[in-house]
Design an enzyme around this catalytic site. Sequence first.
Site, PDB file in Angstrom:
ATOM      1  N   PHE A 123      -3.398  32.369  44.650  1.00  0.00           N
ATOM      2  CA  PHE A 123      -3.039  32.453  43.342  1.00  0.00           C
ATOM      3  C   PHE A 123      -3.927  32.662  42.165  1.00  0.00           C
ATOM      4  O   PHE A 123      -4.756  32.070  41.902  1.00  0.00           O
ATOM      5  CB  PHE A 123      -2.324  30.948  43.031  1.00  0.00           C
ATOM      6  CG  PHE A 123      -1.433  30.797  41.873  1.00  0.00           C
ATOM      7  CD1 PHE A 123      -0.012  31.269  41.788  1.00  0.00           C
ATOM      8  CD2 PHE A 123      -1.986  30.407  40.483  1.00  0.00           C
ATOM      9  CE1 PHE A 123       0.720  31.068  40.599  1.00  0.00           C
ATOM     10  CE2 PHE A 123      -1.046  30.260  39.586  1.00  0.00           C
ATOM     11  CZ  PHE A 123       0.172  30.782  39.483  1.00  0.00           C
ATOM     12  N   ILE A 157     -11.087  32.153  41.855  1.00  0.00           N
ATOM     13  CA  ILE A 157      -9.959  32.257  42.771  1.00  0.00           C
ATOM     14  C   ILE A 157     -10.120  31.613  43.874  1.00  0.00           C
ATOM     15  O   ILE A 157     -10.908  31.874  44.681  1.00  0.00           O
ATOM     16  CB  ILE A 157      -9.229  33.684  42.886  1.00  0.00           C
ATOM     17  CG1 ILE A 157      -9.103  34.353  41.868  1.00  0.00           C
ATOM     18  CG2 ILE A 157      -8.051  33.622  43.798  1.00  0.00           C
ATOM     19  CD1 ILE A 157      -8.316  33.679  40.713  1.00  0.00           C
ATOM     20  N   ARG A 268     -23.583  -4.849  53.021  1.00  0.00           N
ATOM     21  CA  ARG A 268     -24.886  -4.628  52.393  1.00  0.00           C
ATOM     22  C   ARG A 268     -25.002  -6.080  51.761  1.00  0.00           C
ATOM     23  O   ARG A 268     -24.213  -6.538  50.854  1.00  0.00           O
ATOM     24  CB  ARG A 268     -24.998  -3.771  51.473  1.00  0.00           C
ATOM     25  CG  ARG A 268     -26.088  -3.608  50.242  1.00  0.00           C
ATOM     26  CD  ARG A 268     -27.235  -3.030  51.026  1.00  0.00           C
ATOM     27  NE  ARG A 268     -28.488  -2.967  49.821  1.00  0.00           N
ATOM     28  CZ  ARG A 268     -29.406  -2.590  49.951  1.00  0.00           C
ATOM     29  NH1 ARG A 268     -29.997  -2.190  51.358  1.00  0.00           N
ATOM     30  NH2 ARG A 268     -30.308  -2.375  48.864  1.00  0.00           N
ATOM     31  N   GLU A 363      -5.978  23.850  37.731  1.00  0.00           N
ATOM     32  CA  GLU A 363      -4.347  23.812  37.584  1.00  0.00           C
ATOM     33  C   GLU A 363      -4.217  23.158  36.379  1.00  0.00           C
ATOM     34  O   GLU A 363      -3.014  22.454  36.417  1.00  0.00           O
ATOM     35  CB  GLU A 363      -3.804  23.117  38.904  1.00  0.00           C
ATOM     36  CG  GLU A 363      -4.069  24.148  40.163  1.00  0.00           C
ATOM     37  CD  GLU A 363      -3.092  23.983  41.354  1.00  0.00           C
ATOM     38  OE1 GLU A 363      -1.851  23.519  41.106  1.00  0.00           O
ATOM     39  OE2 GLU A 363      -3.397  24.411  42.450  1.00  0.00           O
TER      40      GLU A 363
HETATM   41  N1  CAA Z   1       6.687  24.851  32.705  1.00  0.00           N
HETATM   42  C1  CAA Z   1       7.716  26.081  32.667  1.00  0.00           C
HETATM   43  N2  CAA Z   1       7.443  26.770  31.537  1.00  0.00           N
HETATM   44  C2  CAA Z   1       6.187  26.660  30.737  1.00  0.00           C
HETATM   45  C3  CAA Z   1       5.434  25.476  30.703  1.00  0.00           C
HETATM   46  C4  CAA Z   1       5.948  24.424  31.794  1.00  0.00           C
HETATM   47  N3  CAA Z   1       4.975  23.485  31.890  1.00  0.00           N
HETATM   48  N4  CAA Z   1       4.715  25.547  29.776  1.00  0.00           N
HETATM   49  C5  CAA Z   1       5.225  26.694  29.052  1.00  0.00           C
HETATM   50  N5  CAA Z   1       6.038  27.261  29.776  1.00  0.00           N
HETATM   51  C6  CAA Z   1       6.789  28.555  29.221  1.00  0.00           C
HETATM   52  C7  CAA Z   1       7.340  28.194  27.704  1.00  0.00           C
HETATM   53  O1  CAA Z   1       8.663  27.770  27.801  1.00  0.00           O
HETATM   54  C8  CAA Z   1       7.337  29.671  27.096  1.00  0.00           C
HETATM   55  O2  CAA Z   1       8.291  30.371  27.598  1.00  0.00           O
HETATM   56  P1  CAA Z   1       9.568  30.834  26.642  1.00  0.00           P
HETATM   57  O3  CAA Z   1       9.019  31.774  25.398  1.00  0.00           O
HETATM   58  O4  CAA Z   1      10.534  31.773  27.540  1.00  0.00           O
HETATM   59  O5  CAA Z   1      10.294  29.709  26.157  1.00  0.00           O
HETATM   60  C9  CAA Z   1       6.003  30.264  27.875  1.00  0.00           C
HETATM   61  O6  CAA Z   1       5.622  29.289  29.028  1.00  0.00           O
HETATM   62  C10 CAA Z   1       4.893  30.521  26.891  1.00  0.00           C
HETATM   63  O7  CAA Z   1       4.636  29.066  26.372  1.00  0.00           O
HETATM   64  P2  CAA Z   1       4.090  28.674  25.055  1.00  0.00           P
HETATM   65  O8  CAA Z   1       4.658  29.608  23.983  1.00  0.00           O
HETATM   66  O9  CAA Z   1       4.041  27.086  24.909  1.00  0.00           O
HETATM   67  O10 CAA Z   1       2.734  29.255  25.145  1.00  0.00           O
HETATM   68  P3  CAA Z   1       1.219  28.585  24.661  1.00  0.00           P
HETATM   69  O11 CAA Z   1       0.167  29.821  24.874  1.00  0.00           O
HETATM   70  O12 CAA Z   1       1.341  27.942  23.485  1.00  0.00           O
HETATM   71  O13 CAA Z   1       0.867  27.513  26.082  1.00  0.00           O
HETATM   72  C11 CAA Z   1       0.273  27.049  28.114  1.00  0.00           C
HETATM   73  C12 CAA Z   1       0.918  27.959  27.347  1.00  0.00           C
HETATM   74  C13 CAA Z   1       1.068  25.777  28.507  1.00  0.00           C
HETATM   75  C14 CAA Z   1      -1.050  26.565  27.368  1.00  0.00           C
HETATM   76  C15 CAA Z   1      -0.016  27.584  29.493  1.00  0.00           C
HETATM   77  O14 CAA Z   1      -0.817  28.782  29.093  1.00  0.00           O
HETATM   78  C16 CAA Z   1      -0.704  26.775  30.417  1.00  0.00           C
HETATM   79  O15 CAA Z   1      -0.054  26.051  31.134  1.00  0.00           O
HETATM   80  N6  CAA Z   1      -2.197  26.895  30.485  1.00  0.00           N
HETATM   81  C17 CAA Z   1      -3.009  26.492  31.769  1.00  0.00           C
HETATM   82  C18 CAA Z   1      -3.141  27.402  32.603  1.00  0.00           C
HETATM   83  C19 CAA Z   1      -3.270  26.702  33.954  1.00  0.00           C
HETATM   84  O16 CAA Z   1      -2.872  25.764  34.383  1.00  0.00           O
HETATM   85  N7  CAA Z   1      -4.396  27.511  34.813  1.00  0.00           N
HETATM   86  C20 CAA Z   1      -4.704  27.097  36.187  1.00  0.00           C
HETATM   87  C21 CAA Z   1      -5.039  28.184  36.963  1.00  0.00           C
HETATM   88  S1  CAA Z   1      -4.433  28.218  38.345  1.00  0.00           S
HETATM   89  C22 CAA Z   1      -5.585  27.246  39.420  1.00  0.00           C
HETATM   90  O17 CAA Z   1      -6.260  26.494  38.904  1.00  0.00           O
HETATM   91  C23 CAA Z   1      -5.276  27.145  41.108  1.00  0.00           C
HETATM   92  C24 CAA Z   1      -6.621  27.009  41.781  1.00  0.00           C
HETATM   93  O18 CAA Z   1      -7.337  27.924  42.122  1.00  0.00           O
HETATM   94  C25 CAA Z   1      -6.807  25.735  42.151  1.00  0.00           C
END
Ligand code: CAA
Length: 379
Positions: A123, A157, A268, A363
């Site tokens: 992902f 990744i 221990r 995540e």
């Molecule tokens: N569930 C569903 N939708 C969500 C959401 C959630 N938890 N959080 C935000 N959204 C939606 C919002 O509703 C919005 O959509 P609409 O405009 O259609 O309403 C859109 O996303 C943008 O949201 P914001 O305007 O709130 O944007 P923001 O920039 O202020 O915040 C954020 C966004 C929540 C910070 C987001 O960027 C985020 O979650 N960041 C963290 C990213 C993350 O978790 N990365 C992990 C990488 S993957 C990984 O680690 C996998 C691995 O390899 C183990």
Amino acid sequence: MNFEYTEEQKAVQAAARDFARNELFPGVIERDTHQKFPAEQIKKMGELGFMGMMVDPQYSGGGMDTISYVLAMEEISKIDASASVCMSVNNSLVCWGLEEFGTAEQKEKYLKPLAAGSIIGAFCLSEPEAGSDATSQRTTAEDKGDHYILNGTKNWITNGNSASVYIVIAQTHPEKRHKGINALIVEKGMPGFVVGKKEDKMGIRGSDTHSLMFTDVKIPKTSRIGEEGFGFTFAMTTLNGGRIGIAAQALGIACGAYELALKYARERKAFGKLLCEHQAIQFKLSEMATKIDAARLLVHKAAYLKDYNKDFVKAAAMAKLFASQIAQEVTTEAVQIHGGYGYVKEFHVERLMRDAKITQIYEGTTEIQKLVISRELIK
Ligand code: CAA
């Protein structure tokens, strides 16, 4: 309320525990030292049905509930968090996303082998300049009519080199901000797709973490998941579920360290009596066990809500926030109880302490979980 597991859930838990003890435990220190991906073990996990646990059997999945999944994640993570992150990403981010939002053709072509564990998925959201700030995607998917041209770099990744299928998040219409983002299925070996360097990490060193580079990679539109511009919602929705898996991983890491510390404290001796007879150690064990139980309740609540199609966003973020925090605390105390032995590799707890840290980062960091929770509270 019913805190009992069903017979099926108990059987899954026992199978995961046996597999972890018999197949993952041997060699776990060596894999950590040499950053060796547990390829053979992951293959067996696929054969046992751990790589697509919740996927409908019609797509070669196990058709199990989320409670079974978190029970298995906990058991695998007690022994080897490098294997469990591979399992979590494949189950929660890749398989779930494809099953929920993929087309019939995408499910046939990709979901079936992913759920059967014959191939692994990745992902790809994070970038050099877009970690927590995930809307700031620099990877571009230029619309060319019947296909996209993908350019950019993804960082950190999981399953980066071992995956065959990658879900890549990329920006198509920057003027639309997050509503211009797409989720594309990319296959390994596509011209212009290069797997970059492997990260030399502090923990989960057996997991396969790479940067990925895309240069003019041609992706057919049939490989887009969902409608045009659905990519960011796809990523957020998928991550909501993913966080339950990582919370279960953190819980397992904490529990693994606690069980080792308890065993050690029973064996221990110091100052003429067993460690577990000293109140200083008893108090530590009590706090560790209480934190683990509290974390498990949060993890299971999030899993339960997901199973019953209720809103689980806040519960998943709370579970990940709390379980990753107590994983830090419990593993650190487990090292402390072991004293000097805890600081050497042979006793496993130092590795679990290193592994615990990433659960507060990937995540969604601890700070992002707090943001998600607070937005849910005040909305
Ligand atoms: N569930 C569903 N939708 C969500 C959401 C959630 N938890 N959080 C935000 N959204 C939606 C919002 O509703 C919005 O959509 P609409 O405009 O259609 O309403 C859109 O996303 C943008 O949201 P914001 O305007 O709130 O944007 P923001 O920039 O202020 O915040 C954020 C966004 C929540 C910070 C987001 O960027 C985020 O979650 N960041 C963290 C990213 C993350 O978790 N990365 C992990 C990488 S993957 C990984 O680690 C996998 C691995 O390899 C183990």
